[in-house]
Design a protein around this motif. Structure first.
Motif, PDB file in Angstrom:
ATOM      1  N   VAL A  37       0.724  -1.165  -0.009  1.00 22.54           N
ATOM      2  CA  VAL A  37       0.103  -0.208  -0.073  1.00 22.54           C
ATOM      3  C   VAL A  37       0.944   1.298   0.073  1.00 22.54           C
ATOM      4  O   VAL A  37       2.145   1.211   0.267  1.00 22.54           O
ATOM      5  N   GLY A  38       0.179   2.393  -0.236  1.00 23.89           N
ATOM      6  CA  GLY A  38       0.927   3.502  -0.304  1.00 23.89           C
ATOM      7  C   GLY A  38       1.926   3.934   0.742  1.00 23.89           C
ATOM      8  O   GLY A  38       3.083   4.464   0.568  1.00 23.89           O
ATOM      9  N   SER A  39       1.672   3.751   1.904  1.00 26.75           N
ATOM     10  CA  SER A  39       2.488   3.984   3.153  1.00 26.75           C
ATOM     11  C   SER A  39       3.572   3.080   3.171  1.00 26.75           C
ATOM     12  O   SER A  39       4.964   3.457   3.719  1.00 26.75           O
ATOM     13  N   VAL A  40       3.562   1.890   2.806  1.00 30.01           N
ATOM     14  CA  VAL A  40       4.705   0.730   2.612  1.00 30.01           C
ATOM     15  C   VAL A  40       5.466   1.373   1.554  1.00 30.01           C
ATOM     16  O   VAL A  40       6.769   1.450   1.669  1.00 30.01           O
ATOM     17  N   ARG A  41       5.219   1.946   0.562  1.00 25.69           N
ATOM     18  CA  ARG A  41       5.983   2.433  -0.733  1.00 25.69           C
ATOM     19  C   ARG A  41       6.866   3.719  -0.322  1.00 25.69           C
ATOM     20  O   ARG A  41       7.813   3.529  -0.600  1.00 25.69           O
ATOM     21  N   GLN A  42       6.142   4.452   0.349  1.00 29.14           N
ATOM     22  CA  GLN A  42       6.718   5.652   1.188  1.00 29.14           C
ATOM     23  C   GLN A  42       7.903   5.125   2.087  1.00 29.14           C
ATOM     24  O   GLN A  42       8.886   5.972   1.993  1.00 29.14           O
ATOM     25  N   LEU A  43       7.585   4.186   3.000  1.00 29.49           N
ATOM     26  CA  LEU A  43       8.273   3.579   3.930  1.00 29.49           C
ATOM     27  C   LEU A  43       9.719   3.131   3.274  1.00 29.49           C
ATOM     28  O   LEU A  43      10.903   3.470   3.483  1.00 29.49           O
ATOM     29  N   GLU A  44       9.593   2.445   1.957  1.00 30.70           N
ATOM     30  CA  GLU A  44      10.762   1.984   1.311  1.00 30.70           C
ATOM     31  C   GLU A  44      11.320   3.169   0.744  1.00 30.70           C
ATOM     32  O   GLU A  44      12.871   2.944   0.537  1.00 30.70           O
ATOM     33  N   ARG A  45      10.770   4.076   0.042  1.00 30.54           N
ATOM     34  CA  ARG A  45      11.637   5.282  -0.273  1.00 30.54           C
ATOM     35  C   ARG A  45      12.407   5.907   0.651  1.00 30.54           C
ATOM     36  O   ARG A  45      13.773   6.152   0.522  1.00 30.54           O
TER      37      ARG A  45
END
Length: 338
Positions: A37-45
């Motif tokens: 989900v979007g929050s996971v993608r942001q965490l990865e960035r």
């Protein structure tokens, strides 16, 4: 879940088995991670910057987020999501824990710990920290081992959820002020004007239009001005805290009632006197950069416990929404988006 089940669990923590709550949150963490989900993608960035910078520190090269493999990043983000959701399970069940369990779950360490205790033995001190580990446990530990704690919590739109988190922290003996409180900085300075007080501030992000741009992890991030402002205006020494999960063993594990606990590492104090000759804005910026330098090294030691699921790095920010963006930062942003 936020509007119903979470407040209920927090209010009835003594009735709900903690392992059951933890298992439910870990399952939710894994689902969110699998769906990316979007929050996971942001965490990865965000994690890509940390991992690249950490690698560069070891090799002497330049931090390059593009060289971090997807497999490595995904493994780290899964650990991060599980750490983040574990925090929520611990927060919701804190009222069901005994004082003995809580004291066994958190300990202090670091080259600044003795100095902080000495400082707050006769005076007060601000502490800069980030969303890492379990900051509620940090506050509980600090109240018992260092000094009474006054801090700031974000004013959430959902009043029921807001009251839930405030109640949890107040049950741990933490004095809470909310963002948006009139004359908030003055009230924090008033608290610091009393002896035997510590004011820890979660400052690794600023959700408003104001914030301080500093260098970190080979890039630019935007953090809150609070710790540096208090240090500059009061002249008090500024400390830095990083918190990590650790596996418990033996008697401590038995007393904690948990396989994991936390260690709160105190660094500092920062030498504020060397910034006293600067104009106020320049001084606040320099102090912010100084604490971020120390804090970033602590994040790199345990990035899996850094709960940063929001945009933080310059490449992810919308500068049109921010106030007083320095021209050099704007030029840097344009170069990254060219």
């Amino acid at each position: 879940m936020t509007n119903g089940l979470m407040p209920w669990v927090a209010s009835h923590a003594h009735l709900v088995p903690e392992p059951l709550v933890r298992a439910g949150f870990l399952a939710a963490a894994d689902v969110a991670w699998l769906l990316r989900v979007g929050s996971v993608r942001q965490l990865e960035r965000n994690l890509a910057h940390v991992l690249a910078w950490r690698d560069a520190q070891c090799t002497g090269g330049e931090a390059d987020v593009d060289v971090i493999s997807r497999r490595r990043l995904r493994a780290m983000s899964r650990r991060g999501m599980r750490s983040y959701f574990t925090y929520f399970s611990e927060a919701l069940t804190v009222k069901g824990r005994t004082r003995e369990q809580l004291t066994a779950r958190i300990r202090g360490t670091g080259d600044g710990l003795a100095s902080l205790k000495a400082q707050t033995g006769h005076g007060s001190a601000p502490v800069a920290m980030g969303h890492q580990g379990n900051w509620d446990y940090d506050g509980f530990w600090a109240r018992l081992e260092v000094a009474p704690v006054t801090t700031v919590a974000e004013r959430l739109a959902d009043e029921r959820t807001l009251r839930m988190f405030v109640d949890i922290r107040e049950s741990l003996g933490i004095n809470i002020l909310l963002t948006g409180t009139p004359h908030l900085t003055e009230r924090l300075e008033e608290a610091l004007g009393r002896p035997h007080t510590v004011v820890p501030l979660l400052a690794d992000r600023d959700l408003g239009r104001n914030g301080e741009f500093v260098d970190a992890f080979g890039s630019t991030i935007r953090v809150a001005r609070g710790p540096a402002t208090l240090a500059y205006d009061t002249g008090l020494p500024l400390y830095v805290a990083n918190t990590y999960r650790e596996r418990l063993h033996g008697e401590r594990r038995k007393r904690a009632g948990s396989a994991h606990g936390y260690v709160c590492r105190i660094s500092g104090p920062l030498d504020i006197d060397r910034f006293r000759g600067l104009e106020r804005e320049a001084g606040i910026h320099a102090i912010t950069q100084a604490w971020v330098d120390t804090w970033a090294r602590g994040i790199a030691d345990a990035p899996q416990d850094w709960h940063m699921l929001q945009p933080l790095f310059l490449a992810d920010l919308d500068l049109s929404r921010l106030h007083a963006v320095p021209e050099e930062v704007r030029r840097r942003w344009e170069q990254e988006h060219a």
